[in-house]
Design a protein around this motif. Sequence first.
Motif, PDB file in Angstrom:
ATOM      1  N   ASP B  39       9.188  -9.463 -25.810  1.00 25.60           N
ATOM      2  CA  ASP B  39       9.502  -8.037 -25.826  1.00 25.60           C
ATOM      3  C   ASP B  39      10.091  -7.508 -27.120  1.00 25.60           C
ATOM      4  OD1 ASP B  39      10.607  -8.017 -22.347  1.00 25.60           O
ATOM      5  OD2 ASP B  39       8.636  -7.592 -23.237  1.00 25.60           O
ATOM      6  N   VAL B  40       9.929  -6.204 -27.274  1.00 27.31           N
ATOM      7  CA  VAL B  40      10.602  -5.449 -28.330  1.00 27.31           C
ATOM      8  C   VAL B  40      11.405  -4.352 -27.626  1.00 27.31           C
ATOM      9  CG1 VAL B  40      10.271  -3.898 -30.306  1.00 27.31           C
ATOM     10  CG2 VAL B  40       8.724  -5.846 -29.964  1.00 27.31           C
ATOM     11  N   THR B  41      12.661  -4.229 -27.959  1.00 26.02           N
ATOM     12  CA  THR B  41      13.467  -3.128 -27.416  1.00 26.02           C
ATOM     13  C   THR B  41      13.544  -2.039 -28.473  1.00 26.02           C
ATOM     14  OG1 THR B  41      14.778  -4.580 -26.006  1.00 26.02           O
ATOM     15  CG2 THR B  41      15.739  -2.448 -26.557  1.00 26.02           C
ATOM     16  N   LEU B  42      13.265  -0.806 -28.049  1.00 26.04           N
ATOM     17  CA  LEU B  42      13.330   0.321 -28.978  1.00 26.04           C
ATOM     18  C   LEU B  42      14.464   1.255 -28.588  1.00 26.04           C
ATOM     19  CD1 LEU B  42      10.087  -0.107 -28.445  1.00 26.04           C
ATOM     20  CD2 LEU B  42       9.895   2.176 -29.319  1.00 26.04           C
ATOM     21  N   LYS B  43      15.183   1.714 -29.579  1.00 33.64           N
ATOM     22  CA  LYS B  43      16.022   2.895 -29.399  1.00 33.64           C
ATOM     23  C   LYS B  43      15.069   4.059 -29.670  1.00 33.64           C
ATOM     24  CE  LYS B  43      19.504   5.452 -32.020  1.00 33.64           C
ATOM     25  NZ  LYS B  43      20.302   6.247 -31.070  1.00 33.64           N
ATOM     26  N   ILE B  44      14.953   4.949 -28.700  1.00 34.48           N
ATOM     27  CA  ILE B  44      13.970   6.036 -28.838  1.00 34.48           C
ATOM     28  C   ILE B  44      14.552   7.163 -29.685  1.00 34.48           C
ATOM     29  CG2 ILE B  44      12.610   7.769 -27.590  1.00 34.48           C
ATOM     30  CD1 ILE B  44      12.445   5.765 -25.267  1.00 34.48           C
ATOM     31  N   LEU B  45      13.774   7.576 -30.694  1.00 37.66           N
ATOM     32  CA  LEU B  45      14.204   8.684 -31.554  1.00 37.66           C
ATOM     33  C   LEU B  45      13.517   9.984 -31.140  1.00 37.66           C
ATOM     34  CD1 LEU B  45      14.052   6.809 -34.972  1.00 37.66           C
ATOM     35  CD2 LEU B  45      16.079   7.278 -33.564  1.00 37.66           C
ATOM     36  N   TYR B  46      12.205   9.914 -30.948  1.00 34.51           N
ATOM     37  CA  TYR B  46      11.442  11.107 -30.584  1.00 34.51           C
ATOM     38  C   TYR B  46      10.436  10.773 -29.490  1.00 34.51           C
ATOM     39  CZ  TYR B  46      13.208  12.902 -35.007  1.00 34.51           C
ATOM     40  OH  TYR B  46      14.028  13.305 -36.032  1.00 34.51           O
ATOM     41  N   CYS B  47      10.100  11.784 -28.688  1.00 33.16           N
ATOM     42  CA  CYS B  47       9.041  11.594 -27.697  1.00 33.16           C
ATOM     43  C   CYS B  47       8.238  12.884 -27.567  1.00 33.16           C
ATOM     44  CB  CYS B  47       9.603  11.197 -26.336  1.00 33.16           C
ATOM     45  SG  CYS B  47       8.300  10.764 -25.155  1.00 33.16           S
ATOM     46  N   GLY B  48       6.944  12.792 -27.751  1.00 32.62           N
ATOM     47  CA  GLY B  48       6.068  13.954 -27.608  1.00 32.62           C
ATOM     48  C   GLY B  48       5.897  14.335 -26.145  1.00 32.62           C
ATOM     49  N   VAL B  49       5.614  15.608 -25.926  1.00 30.21           N
ATOM     50  CA  VAL B  49       5.384  16.107 -24.568  1.00 30.21           C
ATOM     51  C   VAL B  49       3.889  16.339 -24.404  1.00 30.21           C
ATOM     52  CG1 VAL B  49       5.853  17.988 -22.947  1.00 30.21           C
ATOM     53  CG2 VAL B  49       7.656  17.194 -24.498  1.00 30.21           C
ATOM     54  N   CYS B  50       3.265  15.517 -23.599  1.00 29.61           N
ATOM     55  CA  CYS B  50       1.818  15.554 -23.410  1.00 29.61           C
ATOM     56  C   CYS B  50       1.500  16.355 -22.154  1.00 29.61           C
ATOM     57  CB  CYS B  50       1.312  14.116 -23.254  1.00 29.61           C
ATOM     58  SG  CYS B  50      -0.449  13.959 -22.926  1.00 29.61           S
ATOM     59  N   HIS B  51       0.330  16.980 -22.105  1.00 25.64           N
ATOM     60  CA  HIS B  51      -0.020  17.740 -20.912  1.00 25.64           C
ATOM     61  C   HIS B  51      -0.084  16.851 -19.686  1.00 25.64           C
ATOM     62  CE1 HIS B  51      -1.655  21.891 -19.837  1.00 25.64           C
ATOM     63  NE2 HIS B  51      -1.592  21.261 -18.692  1.00 25.64           N
ATOM     64  N   SER B  52      -0.394  15.559 -19.901  1.00 25.30           N
ATOM     65  CA  SER B  52      -0.401  14.624 -18.768  1.00 25.30           C
ATOM     66  C   SER B  52       0.986  14.524 -18.143  1.00 25.30           C
ATOM     67  CB  SER B  52      -0.809  13.225 -19.223  1.00 25.30           C
ATOM     68  OG  SER B  52      -2.075  13.259 -19.809  1.00 25.30           O
ATOM     69  N   ASP B  53       2.017  14.667 -18.966  1.00 30.42           N
ATOM     70  CA  ASP B  53       3.382  14.627 -18.416  1.00 30.42           C
ATOM     71  C   ASP B  53       3.532  15.742 -17.376  1.00 30.42           C
ATOM     72  OD1 ASP B  53       4.984  13.940 -21.668  1.00 30.42           O
ATOM     73  OD2 ASP B  53       3.773  12.686 -20.341  1.00 30.42           O
ATOM     74  N   LEU B  54       3.028  16.906 -17.706  1.00 28.23           N
ATOM     75  CA  LEU B  54       3.105  18.048 -16.790  1.00 28.23           C
ATOM     76  C   LEU B  54       2.306  17.772 -15.514  1.00 28.23           C
ATOM     77  CD1 LEU B  54       4.034  20.902 -16.250  1.00 28.23           C
ATOM     78  CD2 LEU B  54       2.221  21.751 -17.746  1.00 28.23           C
ATOM     79  N   HIS B  55       1.076  17.240 -15.673  1.00 28.33           N
ATOM     80  CA  HIS B  55       0.257  16.908 -14.502  1.00 28.33           C
ATOM     81  C   HIS B  55       1.018  15.944 -13.590  1.00 28.33           C
ATOM     82  CE1 HIS B  55      -3.443  18.805 -15.852  1.00 28.33           C
ATOM     83  NE2 HIS B  55      -3.565  18.045 -16.905  1.00 28.33           N
ATOM     84  N   ASN B  56       1.672  14.950 -14.202  1.00 29.14           N
ATOM     85  CA  ASN B  56       2.380  13.940 -13.409  1.00 29.14           C
ATOM     86  C   ASN B  56       3.632  14.499 -12.748  1.00 29.14           C
ATOM     87  OD1 ASN B  56       1.242  11.147 -13.421  1.00 29.14           O
ATOM     88  ND2 ASN B  56       1.199  11.484 -15.624  1.00 29.14           N
ATOM     89  N   LEU B  57       4.365  15.340 -13.485  1.00 31.87           N
ATOM     90  CA  LEU B  57       5.621  15.871 -12.951  1.00 31.87           C
ATOM     91  C   LEU B  57       5.410  16.633 -11.644  1.00 31.87           C
ATOM     92  CD1 LEU B  57       7.439  17.252 -16.117  1.00 31.87           C
ATOM     93  CD2 LEU B  57       8.188  15.378 -14.635  1.00 31.87           C
ATOM     94  N   THR B  58       4.345  17.406 -11.600  1.00 32.70           N
ATOM     95  CA  THR B  58       4.115  18.242 -10.417  1.00 32.70           C
ATOM     96  C   THR B  58       3.162  17.586  -9.427  1.00 32.70           C
ATOM     97  OG1 THR B  58       2.363  19.367 -11.625  1.00 32.70           O
ATOM     98  CG2 THR B  58       4.551  20.388 -11.659  1.00 32.70           C
ATOM     99  N   ASN B  59       2.874  16.308  -9.644  1.00 32.53           N
ATOM    100  CA  ASN B  59       1.999  15.556  -8.745  1.00 32.53           C
ATOM    101  C   ASN B  59       0.627  16.209  -8.592  1.00 32.53           C
ATOM    102  OD1 ASN B  59       1.285  13.416  -7.112  1.00 32.53           O
ATOM    103  ND2 ASN B  59       2.079  14.339  -5.240  1.00 32.53           N
ATOM    104  N   GLU B  60       0.146  16.795  -9.679  1.00 26.43           N
ATOM    105  CA  GLU B  60      -1.147  17.475  -9.623  1.00 26.43           C
ATOM    106  C   GLU B  60      -2.285  16.503  -9.308  1.00 26.43           C
ATOM    107  OE1 GLU B  60      -1.527  20.168 -12.978  1.00 26.43           O
ATOM    108  OE2 GLU B  60      -3.710  20.099 -12.687  1.00 26.43           O
ATOM    109  N   TRP B  61      -2.145  15.271  -9.714  1.00 29.03           N
ATOM    110  CA  TRP B  61      -3.199  14.289  -9.483  1.00 29.03           C
ATOM    111  C   TRP B  61      -2.999  13.505  -8.192  1.00 29.03           C
ATOM    112  CZ3 TRP B  61      -2.425  12.491 -15.173  1.00 29.03           C
ATOM    113  CH2 TRP B  61      -3.130  13.353 -16.030  1.00 29.03           C
ATOM    114  N   GLY B  62      -1.855  13.751  -7.550  1.00 30.58           N
ATOM    115  CA  GLY B  62      -1.645  13.142  -6.244  1.00 30.58           C
ATOM    116  C   GLY B  62      -1.160  11.710  -6.257  1.00 30.58           C
ATOM    117  N   PHE B  63      -0.798  11.165  -7.410  1.00 28.89           N
ATOM    118  CA  PHE B  63      -0.304   9.775  -7.370  1.00 28.89           C
ATOM    119  C   PHE B  63       1.046   9.583  -8.064  1.00 28.89           C
ATOM    120  CE2 PHE B  63      -1.681   9.074 -11.688  1.00 28.89           C
ATOM    121  CZ  PHE B  63      -2.963   9.588 -11.817  1.00 28.89           C
ATOM    122  N   THR B  64       1.821  10.644  -8.128  1.00 28.71           N
ATOM    123  CA  THR B  64       3.147  10.509  -8.737  1.00 28.71           C
ATOM    124  C   THR B  64       4.118   9.827  -7.781  1.00 28.71           C
ATOM    125  OG1 THR B  64       2.798  12.511 -10.030  1.00 28.71           O
ATOM    126  CG2 THR B  64       5.077  11.753  -9.779  1.00 28.71           C
TER     127      THR B  64
END
Lengths: 352, 359
Positions: B39-64
């Motif tokens: 493994d590699v452990t990362l301290k996270i500096l930045y994270c992009g917001v992808c449209h898939s994140d939105l699909h997943n957050l609201t369970n639009e695809w039904g498998f969240t």
Amino acid sequence: MTGLPEVHPNKAFGWAAIDTSGVLSPFKFSTRGTGEKDVAFKVLYCGICHSDLHMIKNDWGTSIYPLVPGHEVVGEVTEVGSKVQKFKVGDRVGVGCMVGSCHSCDNCTNNLENYCPKMIFTYGAKYYDGTVTYGGCSNTMVVDEHFVVGIPENLPLDAAAPLLCAGITVYSPLRFYGLDKPGLHVGVVGLGGLGHLAVKFAKAMGTKVTVISTSPSKQKEALENLGADSFLVSRVQDQLRAAIGTFDGIVTVSAQHPLLPLLGLLKSHGKLVVLGVPEKPLELPAFPLIQGRKLVGGSMIGGMKETQEMIDFAAEHGIKADTEVIAMDYVNAAMDRLLKGDVKYRFVIDTH
Amino acid sequence: MSKSAEGEKQQKAFGWAATDESGTLSPFHFSRRENGDEDVTLKILYCGVCHSDLHNLTNEWGFTSYPVVPGHEIVGVATKVGKNVTKFKAGDQVGVGVMVGSCKTCECCQQDLENYCSQMIFTYNSHNPDGTKNYGGYSDMIVVDQRYVLRFPDNLPLDAGAPLLCAGITVYSPMKYYGMTEAGKHLGVAGLGGLGHVAVKIAKAFGLKVTVISSSPQKESEAINRLGADSFLASSDPAKMKSAIGSMDYIIDTVSAVHPLFPLLSLLKVNGKLVTLGLPNKPLELPVFPLVSGRKLVGGSDFGGMKETQEMLDFCAKHNIAADIELIRIDEINTAMERLARSDVRYRFVIDVADSLSQ
């Protein structure tokens, strides 16, 4: 008998549809004199394609009546123009779906005349001189050498005729989409004029072939007569489930078959080739396409170079269409049976 | 504040999660495995917001599976590496994209196509073989098998480079696979959002002529002056669409909602290829006649394998390609999601995790 004023010097005789009823009847017309690049031939056999059925009834809204159908034509050369190099009198020749193109666009220069925007269909279309083209349900044709192919001696003419449309229509995409490599697993959906030839060509290319059908009744035929390796009844859920992700490619001629189950049958990177055009758009689920990097592609007949290549390949591998040879006056009955899919697998008219 | 129930994992982590289909994110404590040998452990500096994140957050695809911590465009600094890790060391700038695991033995994995492995594990909203759950990059740290960690090039900005880890590879991979990289050929990019704008930049670097196809005519100036597209086609203008019929060799379709394919297929020349990348929850309508009459194809593509993702990052570094971003604080994420749903962003939100994520 209906006839037209003779716009061309040579008398010709065929059967034509005169209205959207699609009923064919004897018809007198004329063919042009043999130009310097033309090949004139006596028509011996002509295959009946499902497209003919659509055209005689004007299903696509483009038909010009009187319409002499037939674009799976084989015959014997009777005269050649002074600049013709590839053929001589007595040669066995064939003509498929087209008799002209622009010769200068990108498609034409790449041996893809079939995709030329000015491509001229063998029948029911306007030729360069403005006259209407008439197809192979007739006794004689005159065609530009470029659109004529030679039929090798070892291919019986009647069984070779359907290769000129059905044959090239399945051969071209098997090559283009890379489904011609030994060991690949190819599915064929729809066992008719195109489908049965798809099985034969795919087998000759060394692939493993499964016929996918809604009806178990065709299984024996598919395995014993056509040489398919296996048969899958798409209505049986267990069979479908067991076959998920096992196909490198599927060629479908069926005009209205849901895509989702077919996409599921494909391995990742699999290809679904569609050859039949349904009346309505099909539903394309994005997930299976994206998650498996799969594709859906189409194809339409083939260019002249490839058509000759296909004929030569068929001759080399002994690939012939399974035909029911009929007399010209049986043609209306044949069209009725074709509409019901009642033929194994191509009617071929003996025009002589 | 909600707490995670997974006490058996061994190190504490903190992020923001959604706990139901409202998709509203809020602070969330959970845990991750200790750093293993691979493994590699990362301290996270930045994270992009992808449209898939939105699909997943609201369970639009039904498998969240809630709670869900999204985020798969992760850039950070390695803080620890396992003893079998040779490619990275502590202090390296690294990235993590859409996946964190695969079987490693199947044909796909052996051909550097881990993204198509039948046992591929997504960075978040997924489970590992041992049953533990994965959480994404809207968090302070992450532990990832070295095979799924990317080396982040020195000359790529960390914040603007983050979106390359999903958006970048998602457009780069199909351009290579479907042969859409021949200089001088004409590529249409449908949809000018996170994926679309990166597609324009990468395509220009390949030497393609690029036309942006968009239903928002106001994006024309941006597309040409800011992103470098050669031309702009307003898809809502029938006359303009008609004049562009048969003019494109390829189209990358980044539109995420259900939309008609017929107008796009008409734009393609004979033998043209359309790659569709959006994942609507309903099927698209596929008109078959244009495919048959023009030997056209419609294909899909799903981000990319690890080797190709690294190749894409290096390509972007070489050509100075990064995303156009709007940097936000983690506590602005819910507003950002609302704006993303309205496509109100030019062209990717990126969370400044290091500076704004605090417990």
